[in-house]
Motif scaffolding. Structure first.
Motif, PDB file in Angstrom:
ATOM      1  N   GLN A 145     -11.374  -5.115   5.367  1.00 42.01           N
ATOM      2  CA  GLN A 145     -10.368  -5.471   6.367  1.00 42.01           C
ATOM      3  C   GLN A 145      -9.163  -6.120   5.694  1.00 42.01           C
ATOM      4  O   GLN A 145      -9.321  -7.005   4.849  1.00 42.01           O
ATOM      5  CB  GLN A 145     -10.956  -6.462   7.382  1.00 42.01           C
ATOM      6  CG  GLN A 145     -12.183  -5.936   8.104  1.00 42.01           C
ATOM      7  CD  GLN A 145     -11.906  -4.692   8.897  1.00 42.01           C
ATOM      8  OE1 GLN A 145     -10.936  -4.629   9.653  1.00 42.01           O
ATOM      9  NE2 GLN A 145     -12.724  -3.665   8.726  1.00 42.01           N
ATOM     10  N   TYR A 146      -7.984  -5.703   6.102  1.00 41.52           N
ATOM     11  CA  TYR A 146      -6.744  -6.285   5.586  1.00 41.52           C
ATOM     12  C   TYR A 146      -6.639  -7.731   6.051  1.00 41.52           C
ATOM     13  O   TYR A 146      -6.819  -8.024   7.240  1.00 41.52           O
ATOM     14  CB  TYR A 146      -5.563  -5.457   6.091  1.00 41.52           C
ATOM     15  CG  TYR A 146      -4.213  -6.077   5.819  1.00 41.52           C
ATOM     16  CD1 TYR A 146      -3.692  -6.104   4.537  1.00 41.52           C
ATOM     17  CD2 TYR A 146      -3.469  -6.639   6.854  1.00 41.52           C
ATOM     18  CE1 TYR A 146      -2.458  -6.669   4.279  1.00 41.52           C
ATOM     19  CE2 TYR A 146      -2.223  -7.199   6.610  1.00 41.52           C
ATOM     20  CZ  TYR A 146      -1.732  -7.218   5.320  1.00 41.52           C
ATOM     21  OH  TYR A 146      -0.514  -7.774   5.069  1.00 41.52           O
ATOM     22  N   ILE A 147      -6.339  -8.650   5.109  1.00 42.89           N
ATOM     23  CA  ILE A 147      -6.207 -10.059   5.483  1.00 42.89           C
ATOM     24  C   ILE A 147      -4.843 -10.639   5.135  1.00 42.89           C
ATOM     25  O   ILE A 147      -4.554 -11.776   5.496  1.00 42.89           O
ATOM     26  CB  ILE A 147      -7.332 -10.928   4.872  1.00 42.89           C
ATOM     27  CG1 ILE A 147      -7.346 -10.849   3.346  1.00 42.89           C
ATOM     28  CG2 ILE A 147      -8.679 -10.545   5.466  1.00 42.89           C
ATOM     29  CD1 ILE A 147      -8.254 -11.850   2.677  1.00 42.89           C
ATOM     30  N   GLY A 148      -3.994  -9.903   4.422  1.00 46.36           N
ATOM     31  CA  GLY A 148      -2.659 -10.408   4.160  1.00 46.36           C
ATOM     32  C   GLY A 148      -2.091  -9.945   2.829  1.00 46.36           C
ATOM     33  O   GLY A 148      -2.767  -9.302   2.035  1.00 46.36           O
ATOM     34  N   ASP A 149      -0.846 -10.310   2.638  1.00 49.57           N
ATOM     35  CA  ASP A 149      -0.143 -10.010   1.392  1.00 49.57           C
ATOM     36  C   ASP A 149      -0.097 -11.272   0.546  1.00 49.57           C
ATOM     37  O   ASP A 149      -0.015 -12.384   1.075  1.00 49.57           O
ATOM     38  CB  ASP A 149       1.287  -9.550   1.677  1.00 49.57           C
ATOM     39  CG  ASP A 149       1.332  -8.215   2.407  1.00 49.57           C
ATOM     40  OD1 ASP A 149       0.322  -7.494   2.390  1.00 49.57           O
ATOM     41  OD2 ASP A 149       2.381  -7.914   3.002  1.00 49.57           O
ATOM     42  N   GLU A 150      -0.142 -11.098  -0.767  1.00 43.86           N
ATOM     43  CA  GLU A 150      -0.048 -12.232  -1.674  1.00 43.86           C
ATOM     44  C   GLU A 150       0.419 -11.741  -3.033  1.00 43.86           C
ATOM     45  O   GLU A 150       0.551 -10.544  -3.263  1.00 43.86           O
ATOM     46  CB  GLU A 150      -1.383 -12.980  -1.774  1.00 43.86           C
ATOM     47  CG  GLU A 150      -2.556 -12.133  -2.208  1.00 43.86           C
ATOM     48  CD  GLU A 150      -3.877 -12.882  -2.125  1.00 43.86           C
ATOM     49  OE1 GLU A 150      -3.911 -14.118  -2.255  1.00 43.86           O
ATOM     50  OE2 GLU A 150      -4.901 -12.211  -1.933  1.00 43.86           O
ATOM     51  N   THR A 151       0.663 -12.679  -3.918  1.00 37.83           N
ATOM     52  CA  THR A 151       1.014 -12.355  -5.293  1.00 37.83           C
ATOM     53  C   THR A 151      -0.152 -12.789  -6.164  1.00 37.83           C
ATOM     54  O   THR A 151      -0.549 -13.957  -6.154  1.00 37.83           O
ATOM     55  CB  THR A 151       2.306 -13.077  -5.720  1.00 37.83           C
ATOM     56  OG1 THR A 151       3.361 -12.678  -4.839  1.00 37.83           O
ATOM     57  CG2 THR A 151       2.682 -12.714  -7.144  1.00 37.83           C
ATOM     58  N   VAL A 152      -0.722 -11.839  -6.884  1.00 35.78           N
ATOM     59  CA  VAL A 152      -1.856 -12.103  -7.775  1.00 35.78           C
ATOM     60  C   VAL A 152      -1.547 -11.447  -9.114  1.00 35.78           C
ATOM     61  O   VAL A 152      -1.124 -10.288  -9.161  1.00 35.78           O
ATOM     62  CB  VAL A 152      -3.174 -11.553  -7.185  1.00 35.78           C
ATOM     63  CG1 VAL A 152      -4.323 -11.752  -8.154  1.00 35.78           C
ATOM     64  CG2 VAL A 152      -3.471 -12.205  -5.842  1.00 35.78           C
ATOM     65  N   ASP A 153      -1.751 -12.190 -10.177  1.00 35.37           N
ATOM     66  CA  ASP A 153      -1.473 -11.697 -11.529  1.00 35.37           C
ATOM     67  C   ASP A 153      -0.035 -11.197 -11.655  1.00 35.37           C
ATOM     68  O   ASP A 153       0.249 -10.208 -12.332  1.00 35.37           O
ATOM     69  CB  ASP A 153      -2.450 -10.585 -11.934  1.00 35.37           C
ATOM     70  CG  ASP A 153      -3.889 -11.047 -11.965  1.00 35.37           C
ATOM     71  OD1 ASP A 153      -4.120 -12.249 -12.213  1.00 35.37           O
ATOM     72  OD2 ASP A 153      -4.782 -10.203 -11.748  1.00 35.37           O
ATOM     73  N   GLY A 154       0.882 -11.839 -10.931  1.00 23.95           N
ATOM     74  CA  GLY A 154       2.293 -11.480 -11.001  1.00 23.95           C
ATOM     75  C   GLY A 154       2.673 -10.243 -10.210  1.00 23.95           C
ATOM     76  O   GLY A 154       3.800  -9.770 -10.326  1.00 23.95           O
ATOM     77  N   CYS A 155       1.751  -9.711  -9.401  1.00 25.10           N
ATOM     78  CA  CYS A 155       2.022  -8.499  -8.628  1.00 25.10           C
ATOM     79  C   CYS A 155       1.906  -8.794  -7.132  1.00 25.10           C
ATOM     80  O   CYS A 155       1.009  -9.511  -6.698  1.00 25.10           O
ATOM     81  CB  CYS A 155       1.016  -7.408  -8.976  1.00 25.10           C
ATOM     82  SG  CYS A 155       1.058  -6.913 -10.697  1.00 25.10           S
ATOM     83  N   ASP A 156       2.806  -8.201  -6.357  1.00 23.29           N
ATOM     84  CA  ASP A 156       2.713  -8.303  -4.908  1.00 23.29           C
ATOM     85  C   ASP A 156       1.699  -7.283  -4.428  1.00 23.29           C
ATOM     86  O   ASP A 156       1.839  -6.079  -4.699  1.00 23.29           O
ATOM     87  CB  ASP A 156       4.075  -8.043  -4.268  1.00 23.29           C
ATOM     88  CG  ASP A 156       5.081  -9.129  -4.614  1.00 23.29           C
ATOM     89  OD1 ASP A 156       4.657 -10.292  -4.801  1.00 23.29           O
ATOM     90  OD2 ASP A 156       6.289  -8.824  -4.699  1.00 23.29           O
TER      91      ASP A 156
END
Length: 171
Positions: A145-156
């Motif tokens: 299930q989609y829970i949101g957008d974030e930046t991880v390891d410098g990637c959106d």
């Protein structure tokens, strides 16, 4: 063998299979969204021995995926503990010849089932960059299930999760 599905089997990589990883990562289309190119066989061996194989001690791992009918190496799929985020993530990577046939979803679903039923995990996450439509479809079709957008390891990225309690109900 870790997991067998209708079309596939997933097993641990062996210590001498760095060439499989190098060949998979040699295609720029395969690594377009991964941001982790493998430079040469020495680098592939480092990844195998320092990243992939140590996860097996936790009962997790990026497992080699093979087409059961032909024993062809397709790529890898599986679960990885990320201590910096204190979470387990689902990841996968395949040779282009196997894209668009449902194999990634089949292996992803089997990996989630393994994670919940065998490793007794409560939560598994999956992420893909917004432009990586194929990977986003795999995450969705595998039951996450989609829970949101974030930046991880410098990637959106778009972040998905599967919870044991919800996932097991779906099966």
């Amino acid at each position: 063998m870790i997991v067998k599905t209708h079309n596939l089997y997933l097993r641990r990589f062996t210590a001498d299979e760095a060439l499989l990883i190098l060949d998979l990562n040699a295609d720029s289309a395969v690594t377009q969204y991964t941001h982790d190119p493998i430079r040469d066989i020495v680098h592939a061996e480092e990844i195998l021995h320092q990243v992939i194989i140590p996860q097996y001690e936790r009962g997790l791992g990026r497992w080699a995926v093979f087409l059961a009918e032909t024993n062809a190496f397709m790529g890898w799929c599986g679960l990885k503990y990320r201590p910096e985020l204190d979470e387990v993530d689902l990841g996968y990577r395949y040779h282009k010849a196997f894209w668009g046939k449902g194999y990634a979803t089949e292996a992803a679903r089997a990996s989630l089932e393994y994670g919940f039923n065998e490793a007794k995990l409560q939560r598994i996450v999956g992420r893909a960059e917004h432009a990586n439509i194929g990977s986003l479809k795999v995450l969705e079709k595998s039951g996450m299930q989609y829970i949101g957008d974030e930046t991880v390891d410098g990637c959106d990225v778009r972040t998905y999760e599967a919870l044991a309690v919800n996932f097991i109900k779906e099966l």
